[in-house]
Write an enzyme that holds these catalytic residues in place. Sequence first.
Site, short mmCIF file in Angstrom:
data_model
loop_
_atom_site.label_atom_id
_atom_site.label_comp_id
_atom_site.label_asym_id
_atom_site.label_seq_id
_atom_site.Cartn_x
_atom_site.Cartn_y
_atom_site.Cartn_z
N HIS A 19 51.83 118.64 42.28
CA HIS A 19 52.92 117.71 42.17
C HIS A 19 53.66 118.32 40.76
O HIS A 19 54.92 118.26 40.81
CB HIS A 19 52.54 116.48 41.75
N ALA B 232 48.55 109.71 41.77
CA ALA B 232 47.39 110.53 41.64
C ALA B 232 47.67 111.94 41.51
O ALA B 232 47.46 112.92 42.21
CB ALA B 232 46.41 110.25 42.80
#
Length: 290
Positions: free
Chosen positions: A45, A40
């Site tokens: 990230h 996800a």
Amino acid sequence: MKPAVDTLVFETVKAYSEWREKLRAEQPDAIVGFVPTMGALHQGHATLMRVARQECDYVVASIFVNPMQFAPHEDFDRYPRTFPADVEICKNVGVDAVFRPSVSEIYERPISDMTKVIPPKELIGHLCGFFRPGFFEGVATVVLKLFNIIQPTQAYFGEKDYQQLAVIKRMVKDLNLPLEIVGVPTVRERDGLAMSSRNVYLSSDERNVAPGIHAVISAVRDAVLSRTPVSTAISQAKVSLTAIEGLELQYLEVCDGDTLEPLEQARKPFVVLVAAKLGNVRLIDNVVEH
Ligand code: PAF
């Protein structure tokens, strides 16, 4: 820096290890950066991956929703799983390899029968560790397994999960693991909300009020920096948090930035940490003063 040509995807330890061994044989000094994730993926990230891309010869990301860090009543089954979009992000950032194992690849036997990593009580007895018993055992155990599989030179973690970062740093030190841990500052939406895979669960009303959490902990930081006692700053902040519609506070603490020991009077490095539920969504955030 080596520009990535394509992103390889490995689903088994054996296949990844063959690639890693070949790399070690051909380029023994290559710096391998590792970004562990549960997928996800969002810009937080991607930032970890970009920092790793800048600092390392090869970048490996893992995508594994780790059942060991979810309590039975938590959201393991409904945790967002967006693998095709995740791989696109990895490709765009120039990640060389994605390790995406199944649960049985990582846990060959029931988790209750597995050897586990137990982080020290002083680090996990409060904050998220208090509200999520067993969570940091699950995180530390899977991260150690991933380190052993991936064999990175350095690994990248977001400061957003500040207690997790402290637990991992401590594990690496206590167990003499041969890698360096790099903490990367939290990435925020324009209105201050910390990016999180769980933000997609927020209703539009909850999303509108959620940035108030960051505003409140920033005010605590400013207050204690100007020598307001921690207890006073926290009492004032609790009043402000109560004004946020639908918010249920779990904790708000000012802690030592390295040991996470709760502080009465702030001294650097310190961190203001908060966890609160907005409806069914549990949000955490922090501000660090180095
Ligand atoms: O921060 C996360 O996404 C997870 O806790 C981690 C480090 C990937 C371990 O499952």
